[in-house]
Design an enzyme around this catalytic site. Structure first.
Site, PDB file in Angstrom:
ATOM      1  N   GLY A 102      -0.649 -20.351  -7.550  1.00 31.33           N
ATOM      2  CA  GLY A 102      -1.045 -20.320  -6.150  1.00 31.33           C
ATOM      3  C   GLY A 102      -0.033 -19.591  -5.295  1.00 31.33           C
ATOM      4  N   ASN A 109       5.831 -11.403  -3.749  1.00 37.63           N
ATOM      5  CA  ASN A 109       5.639 -12.298  -4.880  1.00 37.63           C
ATOM      6  C   ASN A 109       6.949 -13.027  -5.164  1.00 37.63           C
ATOM      7  OD1 ASN A 109       7.280 -10.614  -6.503  1.00 37.63           O
ATOM      8  ND2 ASN A 109       5.515  -9.507  -7.326  1.00 37.63           N
ATOM      9  N   THR A 151       3.553 -15.276  -3.145  1.00 35.22           N
ATOM     10  CA  THR A 151       2.495 -15.484  -4.128  1.00 35.22           C
ATOM     11  C   THR A 151       3.128 -15.835  -5.474  1.00 35.22           C
ATOM     12  OG1 THR A 151       2.399 -13.099  -4.612  1.00 35.22           O
ATOM     13  CG2 THR A 151       0.888 -13.960  -2.942  1.00 35.22           C
ATOM     14  N   LEU A 152       2.487 -16.761  -6.180  1.00 35.50           N
ATOM     15  CA  LEU A 152       3.044 -17.309  -7.418  1.00 35.50           C
ATOM     16  C   LEU A 152       2.104 -17.123  -8.605  1.00 35.50           C
ATOM     17  CD1 LEU A 152       4.293 -20.690  -5.888  1.00 35.50           C
ATOM     18  CD2 LEU A 152       5.658 -18.619  -6.273  1.00 35.50           C
ATOM     19  N   SER A 157       0.296   3.599  -0.287  1.00 39.62           N
ATOM     20  CA  SER A 157      -0.016   4.683  -1.209  1.00 39.62           C
ATOM     21  C   SER A 157      -1.489   4.707  -1.598  1.00 39.62           C
ATOM     22  CB  SER A 157       0.827   4.541  -2.484  1.00 39.62           C
ATOM     23  OG  SER A 157       0.511   3.334  -3.157  1.00 39.62           O
ATOM     24  N   ASP A 205      -4.618   5.443 -11.079  1.00 37.90           N
ATOM     25  CA  ASP A 205      -4.016   4.556 -12.067  1.00 37.90           C
ATOM     26  C   ASP A 205      -4.572   4.865 -13.457  1.00 37.90           C
ATOM     27  OD1 ASP A 205      -2.636   3.259 -10.080  1.00 37.90           O
ATOM     28  OD2 ASP A 205      -3.985   1.546  -9.982  1.00 37.90           O
ATOM     29  N   GLN A 217       6.867  -3.174  -4.863  1.00 38.83           N
ATOM     30  CA  GLN A 217       7.768  -2.463  -5.761  1.00 38.83           C
ATOM     31  C   GLN A 217       8.683  -1.494  -5.031  1.00 38.83           C
ATOM     32  OE1 GLN A 217       4.387  -2.257  -5.710  1.00 38.83           O
ATOM     33  NE2 GLN A 217       3.661  -0.242  -6.376  1.00 38.83           N
ATOM     34  N   GLY A 252      -2.360  -8.500  -6.468  1.00 38.91           N
ATOM     35  CA  GLY A 252      -1.612  -8.715  -5.234  1.00 38.91           C
ATOM     36  C   GLY A 252      -2.199  -7.967  -4.057  1.00 38.91           C
ATOM     37  N   ASP A 253      -2.716  -6.775  -4.299  1.00 41.71           N
ATOM     38  CA  ASP A 253      -3.326  -5.999  -3.224  1.00 41.71           C
ATOM     39  C   ASP A 253      -4.634  -6.633  -2.770  1.00 41.71           C
ATOM     40  OD1 ASP A 253      -1.258  -4.123  -3.397  1.00 41.71           O
ATOM     41  OD2 ASP A 253      -2.333  -2.919  -4.868  1.00 41.71           O
TER      42      ASP A 253
END
Length: 302
Positions: free
Chosen positions: A224, A191, A219-220, A8, A12, A168, A251-252
């Site tokens: 890490g 994630n 991903t955490l 997308s 924002d 998402q 995240g991106d």
């Protein structure tokens, strides 16, 4: 080498709530939920997964090729990408609809509540991957439902290895549909919350899923990330940000670094370490596309 980024493009609207959501929501009153949050801070940013990933990859010196749709209000976004040197030939502008819009509210604990209007994103399937794009690697990130399914199949048909990054968009798909994505993909990036949902819906644990792809990364956040390869888990240490300002787009940013490393032929653990470094820079900056590098990615060592 270029990376084809399916996902997308969105505007924002980001608001900051100075309190904690948990203190405003009464668990025993959820059946009649009616809350209002005072947000003294508001700004509008360029966002969307494809745009954010492309920004990260370009910043690192890669060649992003975003494939997305924008609406009649998308001219400013196209102009921005061209100013940044990001190719826009695979971004289609549609009339009679708006560019996707995300309204994001963050509290003092960095929890987020998001409302998302898909707009032109629902027509993203009109873009077709045919192998002529010259991409060495790709990614299917959150997008219109049809677009995600079709682009995954088209990547596979074109022989382009790609990352499945459901984000998402994951709840849109049932277990069998998610297994189809996994069978088509070369890598998976999720994630920790998405990883749990992916496992629940497919009926496979992370070790089993990692046997179906070249690698899987979870991903955490501040802990890490986990890199899974052929059932073996490797923990990749986090990078602490200089300050925590805004998690939006972290995240991106991480995924842009992943694509950069994959383009270079790096190990998945080294890609993940770079992602942690770039993610920390993003967290310390407002907005998903406003951070800058403080290191040379060409000399980065995990």
């Amino acid at each position: 080498m270029a990376a084809l980024i399916c996902g997308s493009l969105a505007f924002d609207t980001i608001m900051s709530f100075e309190g904690k959501f948990a203190n405003q929501i009464l668990p025993e009153q959820l059946h009649i939920l009616n809350v209002s949050f005072l947000v003294p801070s508001l700004r509008r940013d360029f966002g969307g997964c494809a745009g954010n990933i492309a920004y990260s990859l370009k910043l690192l010196g890669g060649q992003p090729l975003p494939m997305a749709t924008v609406g009649e209000d998308g001219a400013s976004y196209l102009g921005r990408m061209r100013t940044l040197g990001i190719e826009t030939r695979y971004v289609r502008q549609l009339d009679d609809t708006y560019t996707a819009q995300a309204m994001i509210m963050t509290d003092s604990d960095n929890n987020q509540i998001t409302a998302f209007h898909p707009g032109a994103m629902t027509e993203a399937h009109v873009n077709v991957i045919d192998g002529s794009e010259g991409a060495a690697v790709g990614i299917v990130s959150p997008d219109g439902r049809d677009a995600m399914q079709q682009h995954a199949a088209q990547f596979q048909a074109a022989g382009i290895p790609f990352v499945f990054d459901p984000g998402q968009g994951l709840p849109m798909f049932n277990g069998q549909e998610l297994l189809t994505f996994v069978e088509q993909a070369s890598w998976i990036a999720v994630n920790d919350y998405e990883a749990k949902m992916l496992c629940d819906r497919t009926g496979l644990d992370l070790a089993a899923l990692s046997h179906k792809v070249q690698g899987l990364v979870v991903t955490l956040g501040a802990q890490g990330c986990e890199v899974w390869e052929q059932g073996v888990k490797t923990l990749v240490a986090p990078v602490a940000p200089t300050e925590v300002v805004d998690p939006t787009g972290c995240g991106d940013a991480w995924r842009g670094a992943l694509l950069f490393g994959l383009e270079q032929g790096w190990s998945l653990a080294r890609c993940a370490a770079l992602g942690n470094r770039v993610g920390a820079l993003k967290v310390a900056s407002k907005g998903p596309q406003n951070y800058v590098l403080d290191f040379d990615p060409a000399t980065f060592a995990a």
